[in-house]
Design a protein around this motif. Sequence first.
Motif, PDB file in Angstrom:
ATOM      1  N   ARG A  84       0.835  -1.199   0.000  1.00  0.00           N
ATOM      2  CA  ARG A  84       0.000   0.000   0.000  1.00  0.00           C
ATOM      3  C   ARG A  84       0.869   1.248   0.000  1.00  0.00           C
ATOM      4  O   ARG A  84       0.576   2.225  -0.673  1.00  0.00           O
ATOM      5  CB  ARG A  84      -0.913   0.006   1.233  1.00  0.00           C
ATOM      6  N   GLN A  85       1.980   1.175   0.789  1.00  0.00           N
ATOM      7  CA  GLN A  85       2.864   2.341   0.837  1.00  0.00           C
ATOM      8  C   GLN A  85       3.497   2.616  -0.526  1.00  0.00           C
ATOM      9  O   GLN A  85       3.717   3.756  -0.892  1.00  0.00           O
ATOM     10  CB  GLN A  85       3.976   2.107   1.859  1.00  0.00           C
ATOM     11  N   ARG A  86       3.802   1.548  -1.261  1.00  0.00           N
ATOM     12  CA  ARG A  86       4.466   1.738  -2.553  1.00  0.00           C
ATOM     13  C   ARG A  86       3.483   2.033  -3.678  1.00  0.00           C
ATOM     14  O   ARG A  86       3.890   2.396  -4.770  1.00  0.00           O
ATOM     15  CB  ARG A  86       5.281   0.476  -2.888  1.00  0.00           C
ATOM     16  N   PHE A  87       2.192   1.852  -3.418  1.00  0.00           N
ATOM     17  CA  PHE A  87       1.195   1.941  -4.479  1.00  0.00           C
ATOM     18  C   PHE A  87       1.245   3.283  -5.215  1.00  0.00           C
ATOM     19  O   PHE A  87       1.294   3.333  -6.438  1.00  0.00           O
ATOM     20  CB  PHE A  87      -0.202   1.699  -3.897  1.00  0.00           C
ATOM     21  N   PHE A  88       1.259   4.397  -4.459  1.00  0.00           N
ATOM     22  CA  PHE A  88       1.203   5.696  -5.118  1.00  0.00           C
ATOM     23  C   PHE A  88       2.477   6.002  -5.890  1.00  0.00           C
ATOM     24  O   PHE A  88       2.426   6.492  -7.013  1.00  0.00           O
ATOM     25  CB  PHE A  88       0.879   6.800  -4.097  1.00  0.00           C
ATOM     26  N   ALA A  89       3.626   5.669  -5.291  1.00  0.00           N
ATOM     27  CA  ALA A  89       4.886   5.945  -5.965  1.00  0.00           C
ATOM     28  C   ALA A  89       5.072   5.053  -7.196  1.00  0.00           C
ATOM     29  O   ALA A  89       5.539   5.504  -8.238  1.00  0.00           O
ATOM     30  CB  ALA A  89       6.054   5.750  -4.996  1.00  0.00           C
ATOM     31  N   GLU A  90       4.698   3.774  -7.072  1.00  0.00           N
ATOM     32  CA  GLU A  90       5.042   2.831  -8.133  1.00  0.00           C
ATOM     33  C   GLU A  90       3.934   2.607  -9.154  1.00  0.00           C
ATOM     34  O   GLU A  90       4.193   2.144 -10.263  1.00  0.00           O
ATOM     35  CB  GLU A  90       5.446   1.480  -7.519  1.00  0.00           C
ATOM     36  N   VAL A  92       0.660   4.865  -9.240  1.00  0.00           N
ATOM     37  CA  VAL A  92      -0.057   6.086  -9.628  1.00  0.00           C
ATOM     38  C   VAL A  92       0.860   7.080 -10.328  1.00  0.00           C
ATOM     39  O   VAL A  92       0.503   7.633 -11.371  1.00  0.00           O
ATOM     40  CB  VAL A  92      -0.731   6.729  -8.388  1.00  0.00           C
ATOM     41  N   GLU A  93       2.067   7.270  -9.797  1.00  0.00           N
ATOM     42  CA  GLU A  93       2.966   8.264 -10.405  1.00  0.00           C
ATOM     43  C   GLU A  93       3.298   7.944 -11.865  1.00  0.00           C
ATOM     44  O   GLU A  93       3.202   8.826 -12.723  1.00  0.00           O
ATOM     45  CB  GLU A  93       4.246   8.417  -9.574  1.00  0.00           C
ATOM     46  N   THR A 110      -9.920  11.986 -12.793  1.00  0.00           N
ATOM     47  CA  THR A 110     -10.811  11.982 -11.629  1.00  0.00           C
ATOM     48  C   THR A 110     -12.227  11.618 -12.043  1.00  0.00           C
ATOM     49  O   THR A 110     -12.886  10.810 -11.382  1.00  0.00           O
ATOM     50  CB  THR A 110     -10.796  13.363 -10.946  1.00  0.00           C
TER      51      THR A 110
END
Lengths: 117, 293
Positions: A84-90, A92-93, A110
């Motif tokens: 979950r912690q890596r989800f946005f960096a890996e 979404v970005e 959106t």
Amino acid sequence: MFHDRSPIYLQIADGIKNDILTGSLREDDQVMSTNQYAAFYRINPATAAKGFAQLVDEGVLYKRRGIGMFVSPDAPGKLRSERRQRFFAEVVEPMLDEAKRVGIGVDEITDYLGSRR
Amino acid sequence: MIEMRGVTIAYGRTVAVDGVDLTLPVNTIYGLLGRNGSGKTSLLSALASYRRPSAGTVLVDGEEAFENPRVARRVSFIRDTLDVSDSERVRCVLRTAGRLRATWDADYAAKLSDMFELDTRKRVSALSRGQRSMLGVVLGLASRAPLTILDESYLGMDAVARTLFYRELLDDYLSHPRTIVLSTHLIEEVADLFERVIIMDRGRVLLHDETDALRGRGVTVTGPAALVTAFAAGHTVLGEQSLGGVRALTLDGPLDPDDVARGERDGLAFGPLGIQDLFVHLTSQPRPLEATR
């Protein structure tokens, strides 16, 4: 099964973590022995052993002497919070980078996500 | 433990093996890679004690290996010539191997011969290239020798036979761990079986490492020439290619993941290299004309 563009021991560790996250391996389930794994996937047993050792080091698996290796009771929860912690960096970005390249605005994304709710 | 210390093998003025130091822990599968003429077979001959080095020593468990019967009994060296009489029938060759070797497993030899569909009534001279190789594999694996050396034992074997060979090699190693050294040019199809890889180049050991450490070690960086050049600063460049303003460099990594992430944001593309490509890059440096000394 494995590709040779990254170390196989890491691919083994990732594969087992995925099996734990999807629930095909559950808490206290026994995993294959090093030799079973090597014979099944046709790889050197030392390479397989290194993959398992990595998972023991990370606390994902634990050993029972003379019996084998098992999934740690807290592994699913721990792995999920790491992912979950890596989800946005890996996830979404890179998606936002691609959106920018092809001219899709954040509003459009959106809206799309809103329609999927 | 097998140790080579300063092993040099010269044929007249030609130096085939040049001062090689190698320490090989036992019960490991090694892959020996190298281009034609890089000295693989000469090195293996010394390792098997078939040839006395011009200089240096080979020690097996601390004992000098050359002309040492205690060591020779424990070594099976399968090379191109097979070291058998061409006029003999295959079954006689297998029977002789059984008499000479305490560790020989006749049932396993029979199983392997069946698996390869090797007609044991045939004379060695009547075997095809691939069948000769199969006989070599049977001799090598069924010997169960603590040190088994297979020098390009796949020559002439078709893809199915090679697959059977690799499968048997691994399965038999799992049930009977021993030291196996296998030289090959077919890197991609067999690399997964090697715990360690030794790469020879022009008589020297260019690299000796865990096979897994070579996967992803080479990286290709592609993008605008100036950016690529700046990124490569401080790295060993193994190869390069340019087209217009685009440059592709192959670097000897591994690279720092943070550097890669930054490079990607700047518009660079990264592609990891497989073992075979890494091998080609490492060993394709131009050869000096004068190979002797």
